[in-house]
Enzyme design. Structure first.
Site, PDB file in Angstrom:
ATOM      1  N   LYS A 276       1.860   1.945  -5.161  1.00 20.59           N
ATOM      2  CA  LYS A 276       2.385   1.325  -6.396  1.00 20.59           C
ATOM      3  C   LYS A 276       1.465   1.572  -7.583  1.00 20.59           C
ATOM      4  O   LYS A 276       1.923   1.809  -8.695  1.00 20.59           O
ATOM      5  CB  LYS A 276       2.544  -0.191  -6.191  1.00 20.59           C
ATOM      6  CG  LYS A 276       3.530  -0.554  -5.096  1.00 20.59           C
ATOM      7  CD  LYS A 276       3.589  -2.052  -4.874  1.00 20.59           C
ATOM      8  CE  LYS A 276       2.341  -2.626  -4.275  1.00 20.59           C
ATOM      9  NZ  LYS A 276       2.079  -2.248  -2.881  1.00 20.59           N
TER      10      LYS A 276
ATOM     11  N   GLY B  44     -11.015  -3.435   3.288  1.00 19.44           N
ATOM     12  CA  GLY B  44     -11.670  -2.351   4.019  1.00 19.44           C
ATOM     13  C   GLY B  44     -11.208  -2.238   5.467  1.00 19.44           C
ATOM     14  O   GLY B  44     -11.776  -1.485   6.249  1.00 19.44           O
TER      15      GLY B  44
ATOM     16  N   GLN C 288       1.829  -6.240  -3.174  1.00 20.22           N
ATOM     17  CA  GLN C 288       2.331  -6.306  -1.788  1.00 20.22           C
ATOM     18  C   GLN C 288       3.639  -5.514  -1.618  1.00 20.22           C
ATOM     19  O   GLN C 288       3.800  -4.508  -2.272  1.00 20.22           O
ATOM     20  CB  GLN C 288       2.511  -7.762  -1.339  1.00 20.22           C
ATOM     21  CG  GLN C 288       1.211  -8.547  -1.222  1.00 20.22           C
ATOM     22  CD  GLN C 288       0.642  -8.998  -2.551  1.00 20.22           C
ATOM     23  OE1 GLN C 288       1.325  -9.584  -3.349  1.00 20.22           O
ATOM     24  NE2 GLN C 288      -0.622  -8.711  -2.782  1.00 20.22           N
TER      25      GLN C 288
ATOM     26  N   GLY D  35      -4.518  -4.427  -3.670  1.00 19.54           N
ATOM     27  CA  GLY D  35      -5.516  -3.381  -3.883  1.00 19.54           C
ATOM     28  C   GLY D  35      -4.771  -2.136  -4.297  1.00 19.54           C
ATOM     29  O   GLY D  35      -4.083  -1.526  -3.486  1.00 19.54           O
ATOM     30  N   HIS D  36      -4.832  -1.805  -5.581  1.00 22.55           N
ATOM     31  CA  HIS D  36      -4.068  -0.669  -6.104  1.00 22.55           C
ATOM     32  C   HIS D  36      -5.037   0.424  -6.539  1.00 22.55           C
ATOM     33  O   HIS D  36      -5.878   0.204  -7.399  1.00 22.55           O
ATOM     34  CB  HIS D  36      -3.207  -1.103  -7.291  1.00 22.55           C
ATOM     35  CG  HIS D  36      -2.180  -2.138  -6.919  1.00 22.55           C
ATOM     36  ND1 HIS D  36      -1.420  -2.786  -7.850  1.00 22.55           N
ATOM     37  CD2 HIS D  36      -1.804  -2.627  -5.726  1.00 22.55           C
ATOM     38  CE1 HIS D  36      -0.604  -3.633  -7.239  1.00 22.55           C
ATOM     39  NE2 HIS D  36      -0.824  -3.567  -5.953  1.00 22.55           N
TER      40      HIS D  36
ATOM     41  N   ASP E 163       0.815  -1.226   0.000  1.00 21.55           N
ATOM     42  CA  ASP E 163       0.000   0.000   0.000  1.00 21.55           C
ATOM     43  C   ASP E 163       0.843   1.268   0.000  1.00 21.55           C
ATOM     44  O   ASP E 163       0.453   2.304   0.552  1.00 21.55           O
ATOM     45  CB  ASP E 163      -0.965   0.007   1.205  1.00 21.55           C
ATOM     46  CG  ASP E 163      -1.862  -1.218   1.208  1.00 21.55           C
ATOM     47  OD1 ASP E 163      -2.245  -1.648   0.111  1.00 21.55           O
ATOM     48  OD2 ASP E 163      -2.156  -1.732   2.299  1.00 21.55           O
TER      49      ASP E 163
END
Ligand code: GDP
Ligand code: IMO
Ligand code: MG
Length: 428
Positions: free
Chosen positions: A16, A301, A223, A40-41, A13
């Site tokens: 990236k 979330g 990651q 999650g990008h 996070d």
């Protein structure tokens, strides 16, 4: 500059997605080489916000071919829904290539991921529950299902049966769950086969040819370095290699072909899930970083754990990845602190330690040694050049660069594509 790797230097996070998207307009291929839809990008283009999980962030750049490499684990249902979500928003996804050797996440992998975590109780990893670990475990155990298996029904049936023979014993006898029927899994997987077929390709051949022709290829890690199964805070890691070497194995490209390795580094530190985190804050500063930085997981979330910048980790990332550059993100989030603590070393059992200890017990006992750097209060989100930054913000960046062991070649001052200060071009 034919091939570059862009990866997370901390616990994920770091930004990236934004960094890849920024370069996407100037590169020919963007390749995911490991992980799956645990990533999650977030990419912000104008007033549009996209959350990508499995697809490479380069999919939002029209000239760029997005590639899912052999090292990625692919949940076919997620792949198709992510593609249709983008198509509905007018994004052309027709150029996507998916390696026939990538492994498939099936419903039994997600089931095993969730029941294993429940079984671990308070020792759980805090996984994303997307089936990542069990799919990589099957790959290494040689009972995995690959994308190419979708196109040979009899092989697919044999492989699913072989994988489930063992898993059903565990599910039924150990976890007290109902056995999973092989026929149902095969039927579901075959239902995806035709829709995925146009994308399936020999991506290793295509990428090597592209590099030989002088095309620009960007390998995008999911990651981060400290979540790497070999080099991270094991066992509180993901089950693949986000570090630079993972780009070679996960895309089938030799290390001699890679020219530049860019570490994405947040100006402070965050982590999701369980595991040690020396600079973690449990006070109002931690809460402020979470609120101002919008530190909530894109995939699950969950609130992210927040702490000050840790230079020991940054130095470690430089070492294990052979970083040539850093992209420092979210500097704007630090605006408003009078003084900003930066962890320059650890104290472990009364001794000062400058490098990340290999021993997990030592790392669990590491206490941060802080140096205080003067803060700034001016809004920096409109800064376009380094000299536009207030003097103290410049000094903060220079201090981080000095401690981290590689030049900071770009600085993020906001989530948008244009909110970036470019110092050295990544593509020259
Ligand atoms: P990734 O997983 O490394 O792609 O990062 P995430 O997307 O999970 O989290 C990074 C978050 O920070 C996203 O919400 C981005 O839009 C945002 N972001 C990226 N760079 C910057 C920056 O320089 N400043 C600010 N304020 N936000 C940023
Ligand atoms: P991006 O690409 C932050 C964490 C999970 C958990 C551990 C193992 O957005 O940076 P897994 O589901 O992979 O088996 O979970 O890894 N994790 C991430 N943390 N960012 C990510 O991806 C992550 N992907 C996995 O929270 O602690
Ligand atoms: Mg993320």
């Amino acid at each position: 500059m034919p091939a570059l790797v862009l990866l997370g230097a901390q616990w994920g996070d770091e930004g990236k997605g934004k960094a890849t998207d920024l370069l996407g307009g100037s590169v020919d291929y963007v390749v995911r080489y490991q992980g799956g839809n645990n990533a999650g990008h977030t990419v912000v283009v104008g007033d549009q916000k996209y959350a990508l999980h499995l697809l490479p962030s380069g999919i939002l750049s029209p000239g760029c071919t997005p590639v899912i490499g052999n090292g990625v684990v692919v949940d076919p249902a997620v792949l198709l829904s992510e593609l249709s979500g983008l198509n509905e928003r007018g994004v052309d996804t027709s150029k996507l290539l998916v390696s026939g050797n990538a492994h498939l996440i099936t419903p039994y992998h997600t089931t095993v991921d969730k029941v294993t975590e429940r079984f671990l109780g308070k020792r759980k990893i805090g996984t994303t529950g997307r089936g990542i670990g069990p799919t990589y475990a099957d790959k290494i155990n040689r009972v995995g299902i690959r994308v190419q298996d979708l196109y040979d029904e009899s092989i697919l049936i044999q492989k699913v049966e072989a994988a489930l023979d063992f898993k059903n014993q565990i599910l039924a006898k150990l976890y007290n769950r109902r056995a999973i029927e092989a026929d149902k899994i095969v039927e579901e997987l075959l239902g995806y086969a035709e829709q995925i077929k146009p994308f399936v390709a020999d991506t290793t051949l295509i990428l090597n040819n592209a590099i030989d022709e002088g095309k620009v290829v960007l390998f995008e890690g999911g990651q981060g370095t400290l979540l790497d199964v070999d080099h991270g805070t094991y066992p509180f890691v993901t089950s693949s290699n986000p570090t630079a070497g993972g780009a070679c194995t996960g895309a089938g490209v030799g290390p001699t072909k890679i020219n530049r390795v860019i570490g994405i580094l947040k100006a402070y530190t965050t982590r999701v899930g369980a595991g040690p985190f020396p600079t973690e804050l449990f006070d109002k500063d931690g809460e402020a970083l979470r609120t101002i930085g919008g530190e909530r997981g894109v995939t699950t979330g969950r609130d992210r754990r927040c702490g000050w910048f840790d230079a020991v980790i940054a130095r470690y990332a430089t070492r294990v990845n052979g970083l040539t550059d850093f992209f420092l993100t979210k500097l704007d989030v630090l605006t408003g602190w009078e003084q900003i603590p930066v962890c320059v070393a650890y104290e472990i059992d009364g001794k000062r330690v400058e490098e990340l200890p290999y021993s997990q017990s030592d790392f669990h006992h590491a206490k941060p040694v802080y140096e205080m750097l003067p803060g700034w209060s001016e809004d920096i989100s409109k800064a376009k050049t380094f000299s536009d930054l207030p003097k103290n913000a410049q000094a903060y960046v220079k201090a981080l660069e000095e401690m981290s062991g590689a030049p900071i070649s770009a600085i993020g001052v906001g989530p948008g594509r244009t909110e970036t200060i470019e110092i050295n071009s990544f593509l020259s």
